[in-house]
Design an enzyme around this catalytic site. Structure first.
Site, PDB file in Angstrom:
ATOM      1  N   CYS A   8       0.832  -1.221   0.000  1.00 22.86           N
ATOM      2  CA  CYS A   8       0.000   0.000   0.000  1.00 22.86           C
ATOM      3  C   CYS A   8       0.857   1.257   0.000  1.00 22.86           C
ATOM      4  O   CYS A   8       0.482   2.274  -0.553  1.00 22.86           O
ATOM      5  CB  CYS A   8      -0.850   0.049   1.266  1.00 22.86           C
TER       6      CYS A   8
HETATM    7  N1  CIR Z   1      -3.722  -0.503  -1.082  1.00 24.04           N
HETATM    8  C1  CIR Z   1      -4.180  -0.412   0.178  1.00 24.04           C
HETATM    9  O1  CIR Z   1      -4.670  -1.372   0.756  1.00 24.04           O
HETATM   10  N2  CIR Z   1      -4.110   0.785   0.783  1.00 24.04           N
HETATM   11  C2  CIR Z   1      -4.452   0.986   2.174  1.00 24.04           C
HETATM   12  C3  CIR Z   1      -5.329   2.187   2.317  1.00 24.04           C
HETATM   13  C4  CIR Z   1      -5.657   2.498   3.779  1.00 24.04           C
HETATM   14  C5  CIR Z   1      -6.437   3.807   3.903  1.00 24.04           C
HETATM   15  N3  CIR Z   1      -6.622   4.157   5.313  1.00 24.04           N
HETATM   16  C6  CIR Z   1      -7.799   3.684   3.226  1.00 24.04           C
HETATM   17  O2  CIR Z   1      -8.736   3.256   3.895  1.00 24.04           O
HETATM   18  O3  CIR Z   1      -7.898   4.007   2.033  1.00 24.04           O
END
Ligand code: CIR
EC number: 3.5.3.6
Length: 407
Positions: free
Chosen positions: A397
């Protein structure tokens, strides 16, 4: 013409990656507004930065060129005209009700001495107390609100995986699920429109932020030079995948199939890459909780539009068929134990970043999954992630590959 982006797999040796070092935006997180900002807790910024610096240092030690979103965005503001255009667009999308406050915020931003300070401030958000006092001339100004911000912070920016996704030689500039993250895609827009490394180069746009349906980079995986996997999830609409397919096939970058993984709409696995990532030519990390209900559709270019098939086979067989491999090894997050799987998936045990075939970066905390990866012959590089993980994201991420070696 040179290609500034080259990403035709999830596992090719990583040569260039884009990160964002968490900044003051994390210190504008408040308990009452965590949910809307897609956070579950408030990270300790300095420790999160130390952890993130370790992430960057590990990548550099592996020969990876590390670019920072905040640097590229600042460098993309080539002149005052572009800078003001950026500030106006950013403010127009910041949902500021008071015209006076919006003007005062613009003056504050444009008065900052460097582009980098402007970008940092735009990411951090702006509290009402930071604005100079002004006459309450409109009813909007006079109506008291205890909301402390004139501009929301963007705390999810360090998850550079999501606002745009590199696919082949192109980029999917995404339309995000939540307003709080949609503003993040403005940085990508200016970087790809104006930054000398990307502007004017052969860089197909396979999705646009102004599109009406949503898609996020955590759902976009490049399984091979022929096959993409895109999650139908809480963050990505099926309609977006059809649009993406038409766009991808029209660009003739070589992709032949898109596998749409329907993982359902759950906050705990908001993206496909929180439950399924590729770690080697024939090895995948997967969260067992998605396997029961998972439905995979394959999309390819037909004579009259798209051919879409619901695949009626096991995930292993589907992957063998489309990746032309004899055997697939699914390494289950938390092993066979659902308690361990749920705990470790919540802390991104399946969200591995592969930096070369069979070599990954993982959070050290997911001990059961990590042991299984090691036993499967995967080389692990450990990252402490106690503060970073509070944003519900892991090494994949927090990174966007710009260049991977072809495999
Ligand atoms: N590719 C991913 O899984 N990204 C994590 C995103 C976490 C962020 N707090 C969200 O909820 O979008």
């Amino acid at each position: 013409m040179s290609h500034p982006i080259n990403v035709f797999s999830e596992i090719g040796k990583l040569k260039t990656v884009l990160l964002h070092r968490p900044g003051k935006e994390l210190e504008n997180l408040m308990p009452d507004y965590l949910e809307r900002l897609l956070f579950d807790d408030i990270p300790y910024l300095e420790q999160a930065q130390r952890e993130h610096d370790q992430f960057a240092e590990l990548l550099v030690s592996k020969g990876v060129e590390v670019l920072y979103l905040e640097d590229l965005a600042a460098e993309a503001l080539l002149n005052d005209e572009i800078k003001e255009k950026f500030v106006d667009q950013y403010l127009n999308e910041a949902n500021i009700k008071s015209k006076t406050a919006k003007q005062k915020a613009k003056e504050l931003l444009l008065a900052l001495p460097t582009n980098r300070e402007l970008i940092d401030k735009s990411m951090a958000g702006m509290q009402k107390v930071e604005l100079p006092k002004f006459e309450l001339s409109s009813l909007t100004d006079m109506v008291e609100s205890d909301y402390p911000f004139v501009i929301d912070p963007m705390p999810n920016l360090y998850f550079t995986r999501d606002p745009f996704a590199t696919i082949g030689h192109g980029v999917s500039l995404n339309h995000m699920y939540a307003e709080t993250r949609n503003r993040e895609t403005i940085y990508g827009q200016y970087i790809f429109d104006f930054h000398p490394r990307f502007a004017g180069k052969d860089l197909p746009r396979v999705y646009d932020r102004d599109d009406s349906t949503r898609i996020e980079g955590g759902d976009e995986l490049v399984l091979s030079k022929d096959v993409l996997a895109i999650g139908i999830s809480q963050r990505t609409d099926a309609a977006s995948i059809e649009k993406m397919a038409k766009s991808i096939f029209a660009e003739n970058m070589g992709f032949k199939h898109i596998l749409a993984f329907n993982i359902g709409e759950y906050r705990k696995f908001m993206h496909l890459d929180t439950v399924f990532t590729m770690v080697d030519y024939d090895k995948f990390s997967i969260h067992p909780e998605i396997e029961g209900e998972l439905v995979v559709y394959s999309i390819s270019e037909g004579k009259d539009g798209l051919d879409i098939i619901r695949e009626e086979d096991s995930l292993e067989n589907i992957l063998c068929k489309y990746l032309n491999i004899d055997k697939v090894h699914l390494i289950r997050c938390g092993g066979g134990n659902l308690t361990a799987a749920a705990r470790e998936q919540w802390n991104d045990g399946s969200n591995t970043l592969t930096i070369a075939p069979g070599e990954v970066i993982v959070y050290d905390r997911n001990t059961i999954t990590n042991k299984l990866l090691e036993e499967a012959g995967v080389k692990l590089n450990y990252l402490p992630g106690s503060e970073l993980v509070r944003g519900r994201g892991g090494p994949r991420c927090m990174s966007m590959p710009i260049i991977r070696e072809d495999i």
